[in-house]
Motif scaffolding. Structure first.
Motif, PDB file in Angstrom:
ATOM      1  N   LEU A  23       0.825  -1.203   0.000  1.00 49.66           N
ATOM      2  CA  LEU A  23       0.000   0.000   0.000  1.00 49.66           C
ATOM      3  C   LEU A  23       0.862   1.257   0.000  1.00 49.66           C
ATOM      4  O   LEU A  23       1.865   1.329   0.709  1.00 49.66           O
ATOM      5  CB  LEU A  23      -0.908   0.022   1.229  1.00 49.66           C
ATOM      6  N   SER A  24       0.460   2.245  -0.772  1.00 49.05           N
ATOM      7  CA  SER A  24       1.111   3.540  -0.734  1.00 49.05           C
ATOM      8  C   SER A  24       0.550   4.335   0.448  1.00 49.05           C
ATOM      9  O   SER A  24      -0.455   3.954   1.056  1.00 49.05           O
ATOM     10  CB  SER A  24       0.848   4.309  -2.032  1.00 49.05           C
ATOM     11  N   LEU A  25       1.203   5.443   0.783  1.00 50.77           N
ATOM     12  CA  LEU A  25       0.688   6.312   1.840  1.00 50.77           C
ATOM     13  C   LEU A  25      -0.721   6.788   1.516  1.00 50.77           C
ATOM     14  O   LEU A  25      -1.599   6.818   2.384  1.00 50.77           O
ATOM     15  CB  LEU A  25       1.620   7.510   2.022  1.00 50.77           C
ATOM     16  N   SER A  37      -0.348  12.529   4.474  1.00 48.35           N
ATOM     17  CA  SER A  37       0.686  13.276   5.186  1.00 48.35           C
ATOM     18  C   SER A  37       0.703  12.924   6.665  1.00 48.35           C
ATOM     19  O   SER A  37       1.773  12.864   7.289  1.00 48.35           O
ATOM     20  CB  SER A  37       0.464  14.783   5.008  1.00 48.35           C
ATOM     21  N   LEU A  38      -0.459  12.637   7.237  1.00 48.53           N
ATOM     22  CA  LEU A  38      -0.535  12.243   8.635  1.00 48.53           C
ATOM     23  C   LEU A  38       0.156  10.896   8.854  1.00 48.53           C
ATOM     24  O   LEU A  38       0.941  10.731   9.792  1.00 48.53           O
ATOM     25  CB  LEU A  38      -1.995  12.155   9.074  1.00 48.53           C
ATOM     26  N   ILE A  39      -0.113   9.948   7.954  1.00 50.27           N
ATOM     27  CA  ILE A  39       0.538   8.633   8.053  1.00 50.27           C
ATOM     28  C   ILE A  39       2.046   8.780   7.898  1.00 50.27           C
ATOM     29  O   ILE A  39       2.827   8.147   8.612  1.00 50.27           O
ATOM     30  CB  ILE A  39      -0.034   7.671   7.002  1.00 50.27           C
ATOM     31  N   GLY A  52      -8.458   7.153  17.364  1.00 50.45           N
ATOM     32  CA  GLY A  52      -9.207   6.982  16.125  1.00 50.45           C
ATOM     33  C   GLY A  52      -8.314   6.623  14.954  1.00 50.45           C
ATOM     34  O   GLY A  52      -8.662   5.782  14.123  1.00 50.45           O
ATOM     35  N   VAL A  53      -7.136   7.244  14.886  1.00 50.52           N
ATOM     36  CA  VAL A  53      -6.201   6.945  13.802  1.00 50.52           C
ATOM     37  C   VAL A  53      -5.638   5.534  13.960  1.00 50.52           C
ATOM     38  O   VAL A  53      -5.508   4.789  12.991  1.00 50.52           O
ATOM     39  CB  VAL A  53      -5.078   7.996  13.765  1.00 50.52           C
ATOM     40  N   ALA A 102     -16.939  11.085  10.329  1.00 52.13           N
ATOM     41  CA  ALA A 102     -15.864  10.367  11.008  1.00 52.13           C
ATOM     42  C   ALA A 102     -14.752   9.966  10.060  1.00 52.13           C
ATOM     43  O   ALA A 102     -13.580  10.044  10.400  1.00 52.13           O
ATOM     44  CB  ALA A 102     -16.413   9.119  11.700  1.00 52.13           C
ATOM     45  N   ALA A 103     -15.097   9.539   8.851  1.00 52.56           N
ATOM     46  CA  ALA A 103     -14.073   9.032   7.928  1.00 52.56           C
ATOM     47  C   ALA A 103     -13.117  10.125   7.477  1.00 52.56           C
ATOM     48  O   ALA A 103     -11.988   9.845   7.107  1.00 52.56           O
ATOM     49  CB  ALA A 103     -14.735   8.403   6.710  1.00 52.56           C
ATOM     50  N   SER A 104     -13.565  11.397   7.525  1.00 53.26           N
ATOM     51  CA  SER A 104     -12.731  12.460   6.994  1.00 53.26           C
ATOM     52  C   SER A 104     -12.147  13.366   8.068  1.00 53.26           C
ATOM     53  O   SER A 104     -11.387  14.271   7.764  1.00 53.26           O
ATOM     54  CB  SER A 104     -13.552  13.321   6.021  1.00 53.26           C
ATOM     55  N   THR A 105     -12.500  13.139   9.348  1.00 53.94           N
ATOM     56  CA  THR A 105     -12.035  14.057  10.376  1.00 53.94           C
ATOM     57  C   THR A 105     -11.120  13.394  11.383  1.00 53.94           C
ATOM     58  O   THR A 105     -10.887  13.924  12.452  1.00 53.94           O
ATOM     59  CB  THR A 105     -13.236  14.652  11.143  1.00 53.94           C
ATOM     60  N   VAL A 106     -10.575  12.236  11.035  1.00 51.05           N
ATOM     61  CA  VAL A 106      -9.654  11.583  11.958  1.00 51.05           C
ATOM     62  C   VAL A 106      -8.396  12.423  12.047  1.00 51.05           C
ATOM     63  O   VAL A 106      -7.755  12.699  11.052  1.00 51.05           O
ATOM     64  CB  VAL A 106      -9.290  10.181  11.452  1.00 51.05           C
ATOM     65  N   ASP A 107      -8.038  12.848  13.284  1.00 51.68           N
ATOM     66  CA  ASP A 107      -6.816  13.615  13.437  1.00 51.68           C
ATOM     67  C   ASP A 107      -5.915  12.943  14.446  1.00 51.68           C
ATOM     68  O   ASP A 107      -6.196  11.887  14.936  1.00 51.68           O
ATOM     69  CB  ASP A 107      -7.110  15.071  13.833  1.00 51.68           C
ATOM     70  N   GLY A 108      -4.770  13.552  14.733  1.00 56.25           N
ATOM     71  CA  GLY A 108      -3.749  12.885  15.516  1.00 56.25           C
ATOM     72  C   GLY A 108      -2.927  12.049  14.556  1.00 56.25           C
ATOM     73  O   GLY A 108      -2.868  12.341  13.391  1.00 56.25           O
ATOM     74  N   VAL A 109      -2.312  10.982  15.032  1.00 59.55           N
ATOM     75  CA  VAL A 109      -1.548  10.113  14.143  1.00 59.55           C
ATOM     76  C   VAL A 109      -1.435   8.736  14.700  1.00 59.55           C
ATOM     77  O   VAL A 109      -1.651   8.507  15.853  1.00 59.55           O
ATOM     78  CB  VAL A 109      -0.135  10.656  13.956  1.00 59.55           C
TER      79      VAL A 109
END
Length: 247
Positions: A23-25, A37-39, A52-53, A102-109
């Motif tokens: 898998l790519s980023l 970018s988060l990953i 959540g991440v 939820a699918a688009s607002t996961v933050d943190g890492v």
């Protein structure tokens, strides 16, 4: 609390399993509901994960919480790869976010999970050393493996050996810490149990909010959207058990 980079070794383990899955980023970000970018930041150890991440990436990569802590089978083994390829796509995800956006607002890492490495790579061992061979049933307090989340929460693993069916943790909520940065609820397979050891915890289960004091406990189906919040300026400690459904 740990620095922004989170728990040592998590990023390298994430990169390892992502590349072994081919898998790519960008692809992993799409599957996990977060940005590429988060990953990338997590893989490079530049940021700490939110729950959540972690759950989103664990579900996308089909890996267990044990592997996240650095305990479990090698994801490059033929058995592990075959299990990943044969995964039921219509089954309830082991981990998922719930709630509007939820699918688009996961933050943190994310902090990734990996088995201890045979080549002596210390960063792949997690924050705690593995249990001594003569104590396979005892997890000593000072040798716990831990994961620090971006949302002011630390997970401390309470099992000394691999157990993919049960997640047994002590969870520490810093003042005003919460289970997810995005404020989105989490849902996953299994049955969940929580026991408050110290402090006051707000538990949002479905459409209800429960205020739990020391000694209070709860039990519910983990498929129900849920999240936990420390709304005080004092540390909160909780014993958390999740028993996953066997496949």
């Amino acid at each position: 609390m740990k620095p922004a980079g989170g728990s040592p070794g998590l990023g390298s383990r994430l990169r390892k399993v992502r590349t072994q899955r081919g898998l790519s980023l960008r692809e992993l970000g799409r599957l996990a509901g977060c940005s590429a970018s988060l990953i990338s930041q997590v893989e490079r150890g530049q940021t700490a994960p939110s729950a959540g991440v972690i759950y989103g990436i664990a579900n996308a990569l089909d890996i267990s919480l044990d592997y996240l802590f650095g305990v479990g089978e090698d994801v490059s083994s033929p058995v592990s790869l075959r299990r990943h390829e044969e995964r039921q796509v219509d089954a309830l995800p082991r981990f998922a976010l719930a709630g509007p956006g939820a699918a688009s607002t996961v933050d943190g890492v994310l902090a990734d999970r990996a088995a201890p490495q045979a080549d002596g790579d210390e960063t792949a061992r997690g924050n705690g050393a593995p249990a001594p061979l003569d104590e396979p049933v005892v997890q000593r307090h000072g040798r716990r493996r831990t994961i620090d989340l971006a949302s002011g929460v630390r997970w401390e693993r309470l099992t000394p050996q691999q157990d993919a069916q049960v997640d047994f943790l002590e969870v520490v909520y810093q003042p005003f810490g919460r289970s997810t940065d995005s404020h989105a609820s989490i849902r996953h397979d299994g049955r969940e149990y929580q026991l408050v050891l110290h402090g006051t915890l707000h538990a949002d289960i479905g459409f209800e909010t429960y205020v739990l004091e020391a000694g209070d406990s709860l039990a519910f189906d983990s498929a129900t959207p849920h999240q936990y919040r420390n709304m005080t300026d004092q540390e909160v400690r909780v014993i958390s058990v999740v028993i996953h459904h066997t496949v």
